[in-house]
Design an enzyme around this catalytic site. Structure first.
Site, mmCIF file in Angstrom:
data_model
loop_
_atom_site.group_PDB
_atom_site.id
_atom_site.type_symbol
_atom_site.label_atom_id
_atom_site.label_comp_id
_atom_site.label_asym_id
_atom_site.label_seq_id
_atom_site.Cartn_x
_atom_site.Cartn_y
_atom_site.Cartn_z
ATOM 1 N N GLU A 68 -17.604 63.862 -9.255
ATOM 2 C CA GLU A 68 -17.025 63.214 -8.084
ATOM 3 C C GLU A 68 -17.478 63.839 -6.766
ATOM 4 O OE1 GLU A 68 -15.364 64.016 -10.791
ATOM 5 O OE2 GLU A 68 -14.292 62.244 -11.503
ATOM 6 N N HIS A 111 -2.464 59.442 -12.833
ATOM 7 C CA HIS A 111 -3.239 58.208 -12.762
ATOM 8 C C HIS A 111 -2.544 57.150 -11.908
ATOM 9 C CE1 HIS A 111 -5.525 59.999 -15.954
ATOM 10 N NE2 HIS A 111 -6.306 58.952 -16.102
#
Length: 650
Positions: free
Chosen positions: A359, A428
């Protein structure tokens, strides 16, 4: 940059290399001598003793080859040919500085000669440089990107992520590691395992790596030349590790030999390997270089330095108000939940491709590609995962335009998807919109319907600033009318979705769906809501909100994130400051609890606010008892899914 007066000696490469090294050393020593005057009020990391590597790389790379550096980058800037007067003016904090006084010693830039920036974050520009190389490859520019960093940077994860991607794509990158053996005061042997070398570790990743004496100027030059030639022939990235040594303290103008962290015999060893002395001796013995020739070069260098310091001293400071200007320039077969279907087939794998699970590095690579003229659209399938990339987002993308004196922008769009339901739980399902809205230099948008999604995405892509495009997963199946024309919705503009005079309701993304459910129910009970869809979280359309509150006298701010520090809280604060006397009662806020999102189906029931909460709160504010036990369209499926189409988080 001034070149040596070649009439003094000749135009041999070795002489030019010596001149460049002498110039870098002289500048650093002049900075050290004047630093105690308190006119250069910024941290400065001098590279005295390390001149061979930046001088050689600067000679081999062309003007159009981009270069990025780190905190110790005076030599990189000067070796590439950067403007000395503007560099010193930057150290003095002057308007004429290369970054207009906003960056200081650690944030230098000179686009004319391809030095595209250095920053203070260790390893922070490595992925940016890889992104520059990606842009060069995509645009077929034939350029090689040089990336300078120290031995400490190889201890950062983003270093390996960037190497991996450069090797995967065979990018035209020259990685240059100047191993000066210390991270501030900590020696290499206390930070990295013994009997392991940096270049061998890099070779294990699949990148051609070599190791050399960084204080042997001619050896350095030949290694750089061979590597750059190989890169230009399409052989992929090259990594060069050079052993070298800084003669002054980590940060500051002084020598810190008295601190004892560097053994005396080690210091003596490296002093005897002074790269300038070594090249002078070689030229004297092999090319007839005379002491008078060296004196003539020194005189020319010092005249240039004195003139540059005079320029810096006499230049004006930036006006105080300019501190508040220049922030903006005005493998997945499901294809990111179906949102990128057919893109790869239409535009090819060179433009649309899956990326490694890296990322931070991949975000930096996209930033570099944006700096070099592309307009990347990057997608992270979870907002939560993007936390690993905050370094690149906050310290590079958001600040690049401002801290380099508005010299270049970062037109990048980053799509972040907010998950919810089906037990996605604490890591999440986080709505971090307020975090991102808090970062100066970023634009943040969050659509609530298909037409806005298209219009805002187009505007984000063509905006010259970094834009975060936040998508709620539950809205991906939403249907609505969308123009076939490429109509853009201006960033920073909200929209009134329902007209009313009793109360203003603000929100964004999925909370607008809840607000519309509630407002229809409330309309049937005689309460007219002015529903404002923010659309843009930063900048916010304040005039639209203020006008609505002045009309209704009441405000209910909705937020899909935790209440503390929320976007809704900021709206209430601004309204209270601006429209206090227009308010009939105190504003209210509906937001998520200040707790992580639980996973259990039983625990999430009632955890997320919905239209019922809005109806109850509005009723309470207006002194009306309202019951919304059932709402059409709201009770047709379990609470943790948006509809029967939703089959899980992916």
């Amino acid at each position: 940059m001034n070149s040596p007066d070649l009439r003094i000696v000749n135009d041999k490469t070795e002489v030019v290399l010596l001149y460049r090294m002498m110039r870098i050393r002289a500048v650093e020593e002049a900075v050290a001598a004047r630093y105690s005057q308190w006119k250069m009020r910024c941290p400065t990391h001098l590279c005295s003793g390390q001149e061979a590597v930046p001088a050689a790389v600067g000679m081999v790379l062309g003007v159009n080859d981009p270069v990025v550096g780190s905190h110790r980058s005076h030599g990189h800037y000067l070796g590439k040919g950067g403007d000395l007067s503007r560099m010193l003016a930057e150290l003095y904090g002057k308007q004429t500085g290369c970054s207009k006084g906003r960056g200081g010693s650690m944030h230098l830039i000179d686009k004319k000669i391809g030095f595209l920036g250095c920053t203070a974050i260790v390893a922070g520009t490595i992925p940016v440089g890889v992104g520059l190389a990606l842009a060069s490859q995509q645009r077929k520019l034939g350029q090689v990107c040089g990336i300078f960093f120290g031995d400490c940077a190889v201890e950062e994860g983003v270093f390996y992520e960037s190497l991996n991607f450069a090797a995967l794509r065979r990018l035209p990158v020259l990685f240059v590691c100047e191993n000066n053996r210390y991270a501030v005061y900590t020696p290499l042997q206390k930070r990295q395992p013994p009997h392991r070398t940096i270049h061998a570790m890099v070779a294990g990743i699949g990148v051609h790596a070599a190791h050399g004496d960084g204080n042997d100027p001619l050896g350095v030059y030949q290694m750089v030349l061979d590597s750059v030639n190989a890169i230009r022939q399409g052989d992929g990235p090259r990594f060069l590790e050079f052993d070298t040594y800084r003669l002054r303290e980590h940060c500051g103008p002084n020598k810190d030999d008295d601190l004892g962290y560097r053994p005396r015999d080690e210091l003596d060893y490296w002093l005897n390997k002074d790269p300038i002395v070594r090249l002078k001796t070689w030229l004297s013995e092999n090319c007839g270089l005379r002491e008078g020739d060296v004196d003539a070069m020194n005189d020319e260098i010092h005249r240039e330095i004195e003139a540059a310091f005079l320029f810096a001293e006499n230049s004006p400071f930036p006006l105080r108000e300019t501190a508040f200007t220049g922030l903006y320039r005005v493998n997945d077969p499901k294809r990111v939940f179906g949102t990128t279907i057919d893109l790869k087939e239409r535009f090819g794998e060179e433009r649309v491709f899956d990326m490694p699970t890296s990322e931070n590095a991949m975000t930096g690579i996209a930033i570099g590609a944006a700096i070099r003229g592309l307009r990347p659209v990057m997608t992270h399938q979870r907002m939560d995962f993007f936390l690993l990339a905050l370094d690149q987002l906050v310290n590079n993308a958001a600040k690049w335009h401002y801290m380099f004196g508005e010299a270049q922008s970062v037109p990048i769009t980053i799509r972040l998807i907010l998950g919810r339901g089906w037990g996605q739980g604490p890591t999440h399902s986080q709505d971090l919109t307020a975090w991102f809205a808090h970062i100066p230099g970023l634009k943040v948008v969050s659509p609530s319907n298909p037409a806005d999604a298209k219009g805002l995405l187009l505007s984000a892509i063509f905006d010259d600033n970094p834009v975060l495009f936040l998508e709620h997963r539950w809205l991906h199946s939403m249907e609505g009318e969308v123009s076939e024309r490429p109509d853009r919705i201006p960033l920073g503009k909200g929209v009134r979705l329902r007209e009313g005079s009793d109360i203003t309701i603000t929100g964004h993304s999925h909370m607008i769906i809840e607000a519309l459910h509630a407002s229809r129910f409330l309309q049937d009970h005689g309460i007219a809501c002015d529903v404002i869809d923010l659309r843009s979280i930063n900048p916010v359309d304040w005039p639209l909100i203020f006008a609505s509150v002045r009309k209704t006298g009441r405000l209910l701010a909705l937020d899909a994130g935790a209440g503390t520090g929320s976007v809704a809280g900021e709206i209430i604060a601004r309204v209270a400051m601006t429209c206090f006397h227009d308010l009939r009662q105190s504003p209210r806020r509906i937001a998520m609890p200040d707790f992580p999102v639980p996973t259990s189906f039983a625990l999430t029931e009632g955890f997320y606010p919905d239209a019922r909460d809005i109806i109850r709160t509005v009723g309470d504010m207006l002194g009306v008892s309202l019951s919304a036990a059932t709402l059409p369209g709201l009770d047709q499926h379990p609470h943790d899914v948006p509809g029967t189409w939703f089959k899980g988080p992916f």
